[in-house]
Scaffold this motif. Structure first.
Motif, PDB file in Angstrom:
ATOM      1  N   SER A 159       0.850  -1.280  -0.046  1.00 16.19           N
ATOM      2  CA  SER A 159      -0.129   0.045  -0.087  1.00 16.19           C
ATOM      3  C   SER A 159       0.667   1.395   0.073  1.00 16.19           C
ATOM      4  O   SER A 159       0.385   2.434  -0.362  1.00 16.19           O
ATOM      5  CB  SER A 159      -0.881   0.138   1.203  1.00 16.19           C
ATOM      6  N   LEU A 160       2.117   1.173   0.120  1.00 14.38           N
ATOM      7  CA  LEU A 160       2.989   2.317   0.363  1.00 14.38           C
ATOM      8  C   LEU A 160       3.383   2.810  -0.885  1.00 14.38           C
ATOM      9  O   LEU A 160       4.022   3.839  -0.833  1.00 14.38           O
ATOM     10  CB  LEU A 160       4.093   2.116   1.382  1.00 14.38           C
ATOM     11  N   TYR A 161       3.523   1.947  -1.916  1.00 16.73           N
ATOM     12  CA  TYR A 161       4.044   2.274  -3.212  1.00 16.73           C
ATOM     13  C   TYR A 161       3.424   3.844  -3.902  1.00 16.73           C
ATOM     14  O   TYR A 161       3.944   4.541  -4.278  1.00 16.73           O
ATOM     15  CB  TYR A 161       3.858   1.121  -4.269  1.00 16.73           C
ATOM     16  N   ARG A 204       3.837  11.466  -4.234  1.00 13.36           N
ATOM     17  CA  ARG A 204       4.627  12.723  -3.694  1.00 13.36           C
ATOM     18  C   ARG A 204       5.893  12.894  -4.751  1.00 13.36           C
ATOM     19  O   ARG A 204       6.603  13.985  -4.349  1.00 13.36           O
ATOM     20  CB  ARG A 204       5.279  12.314  -2.378  1.00 13.36           C
ATOM     21  N   GLY A 205       6.111  12.364  -5.704  1.00 11.18           N
ATOM     22  CA  GLY A 205       7.128  12.864  -6.803  1.00 11.18           C
ATOM     23  C   GLY A 205       8.451  12.171  -6.307  1.00 11.18           C
ATOM     24  O   GLY A 205       9.487  12.479  -6.797  1.00 11.18           O
ATOM     25  N   TYR A 206       8.301  10.713  -5.911  1.00  5.84           N
ATOM     26  CA  TYR A 206       9.465  10.112  -5.896  1.00  5.84           C
ATOM     27  C   TYR A 206       9.576   8.926  -6.618  1.00  5.84           C
ATOM     28  O   TYR A 206       8.548   8.478  -7.051  1.00  5.84           O
ATOM     29  CB  TYR A 206       9.737   9.672  -4.337  1.00  5.84           C
ATOM     30  N   TYR A 207      10.780   8.428  -7.254  1.00  2.00           N
ATOM     31  CA  TYR A 207      10.885   7.094  -7.654  1.00  2.00           C
ATOM     32  C   TYR A 207      11.026   5.966  -6.497  1.00  2.00           C
ATOM     33  O   TYR A 207      11.771   6.149  -5.681  1.00  2.00           O
ATOM     34  CB  TYR A 207      12.393   7.114  -8.584  1.00  2.00           C
ATOM     35  N   VAL A 208      10.100   5.139  -6.799  1.00  2.00           N
ATOM     36  CA  VAL A 208      10.069   4.120  -5.572  1.00  2.00           C
ATOM     37  C   VAL A 208      10.051   2.678  -6.315  1.00  2.00           C
ATOM     38  O   VAL A 208       9.866   2.265  -7.136  1.00  2.00           O
ATOM     39  CB  VAL A 208       8.665   4.287  -5.043  1.00  2.00           C
ATOM     40  N   PHE A 209      11.199   2.135  -5.706  1.00  2.74           N
ATOM     41  CA  PHE A 209      11.530   0.807  -6.137  1.00  2.74           C
ATOM     42  C   PHE A 209      10.589  -0.309  -5.773  1.00  2.74           C
ATOM     43  O   PHE A 209       9.717  -0.254  -4.731  1.00  2.74           O
ATOM     44  CB  PHE A 209      12.718   0.224  -5.225  1.00  2.74           C
ATOM     45  N   TYR A 214       7.726  -5.700  -4.419  1.00  6.26           N
ATOM     46  CA  TYR A 214       7.975  -6.883  -4.720  1.00  6.26           C
ATOM     47  C   TYR A 214       9.391  -7.372  -4.943  1.00  6.26           C
ATOM     48  O   TYR A 214      10.066  -8.166  -4.462  1.00  6.26           O
ATOM     49  CB  TYR A 214       7.174  -7.482  -5.855  1.00  6.26           C
ATOM     50  N   MET A 215      10.028  -6.481  -5.847  1.00  7.39           N
ATOM     51  CA  MET A 215      11.541  -6.571  -6.057  1.00  7.39           C
ATOM     52  C   MET A 215      12.249  -6.544  -4.775  1.00  7.39           C
ATOM     53  O   MET A 215      13.201  -7.571  -4.511  1.00  7.39           O
ATOM     54  CB  MET A 215      11.991  -5.683  -7.175  1.00  7.39           C
ATOM     55  N   THR A 216      11.823  -5.632  -3.869  1.00  5.13           N
ATOM     56  CA  THR A 216      12.626  -5.366  -2.753  1.00  5.13           C
ATOM     57  C   THR A 216      12.419  -6.389  -1.836  1.00  5.13           C
ATOM     58  O   THR A 216      13.662  -6.698  -1.091  1.00  5.13           O
ATOM     59  CB  THR A 216      12.260  -4.041  -2.105  1.00  5.13           C
TER      60      THR A 216
END
Length: 254
Positions: free
Chosen positions: A60-62, A68-73, A76-78
């Motif tokens: 739910s955090l992705y 908010r304007g961030y590149y998020v990894f 599931y890969m993490t």
């Protein structure tokens, strides 16, 4: 006399300034100075009896961070990477060295979440969550953002019927509403209300323009909300979910 007046004026100005809160740049100075662009989401630290909270909440955090304007990894890969390294639990990293994540993934920051409460109330019809958010730099180890959200998702239904019959109908439909509502809805709302004061990232059109936004000094946000898609008598039966269908039956019976 003049010195006394000046001293009093200084105190008044200081009190007024304090009451108005602080700017976003003042509250999150390290975040503005380091300007992280990419965030890695760590597996949530679950302190509740809801055993599935960790996995459910993780995904739910992705979206809110992307918004908010961030590149998020990819979570599931993490997760897969951490499991391969036998590091599925985030607890050892909460206060530890995070440079490995910058070196391997190129992540500028890591977001930790501590789930302190997540349950459906036994008395009343609500879902209550309490989540702590900690964003740490993967290069300096500094805490860039820290906030806690306590949210009560009110699922009570008001049919508008009077008397004992109306009371029983409200109670029955409220419990049905609570049972039909996925717990993740409360988690998503907690993310929304808690992270809404996080400085926006490089990929947001307001990047660099939100420094002077006024915030309060509180590190914990407490919110009570009722989802708009549930039955609201004053707005009519615009949505065809099960709760509204049950209310419609009751109205027809009367």
């Amino acid at each position: 006399m003049r010195k006394i007046l000046l001293h009093c004026a200084f105190i008044i100005v200081a009190l007024l300034t304090a009451s108005c809160g602080i700017t976003k740049e003042m509250k999150y100075a390290d975040m503005y100075s380091q300007q992280p662009t990419s965030i890695m989401i760590m597996p949530p630290i679950n302190q509740t009896s809801f055993v599935d909270a960790k996995l459910i909440y993780f995904s739910s955090l992705y979206r809110p961070l992307c918004e908010r304007g961030y590149y998020v990894f990819s979570p599931y890969m993490t997760m897969e990477m951490l499991q391969n390294e036998s590091a599925y639990d985030a607890e050892p990293f909460l206060n530890g060295d995070l440079k490995i994540f910058n070196q391997v993934l190129g992540a500028d920051a890591a977001l930790f979440t501590v789930i302190k409460k997540w349950k459906k109330a036994t008395v009343g019809s609500s879902i209550n969550v309490d989540v702590e958010y900690i964003l740490r730099s993967t290069t300096t180890g500094q805490t860039l953002y820290h906030r806690e959200g306590e949210l009560k998702l009110d699922l009570s239904v008001k049919t508008g019927f009077g008397g004992i019959g109306g009371f029983i109908a409200d109670a029955a439909l409220s419990k049905l509403n609570q049972g039909l509502t996925d717990k993740i809805e409360a988690g998503r709302l907690c993310n929304f209300f808690t992270l809404n004061d996080m400085p926006v990232g490089k990929y947001h059109n307001e990047f660099g323009k939100d420094k002077n936004v006024k915030l309060d000094k509180k590190s914990t946000v407490k919110t009570k909300v009722a989802p708009m898609h549930f039955y609201q008598p004053e707005k009519g039966l615009k949505n065809s979910n099960r709760i509204n269908a049950e209310v419609e039956k009751l109205k027809s019976a009367n």
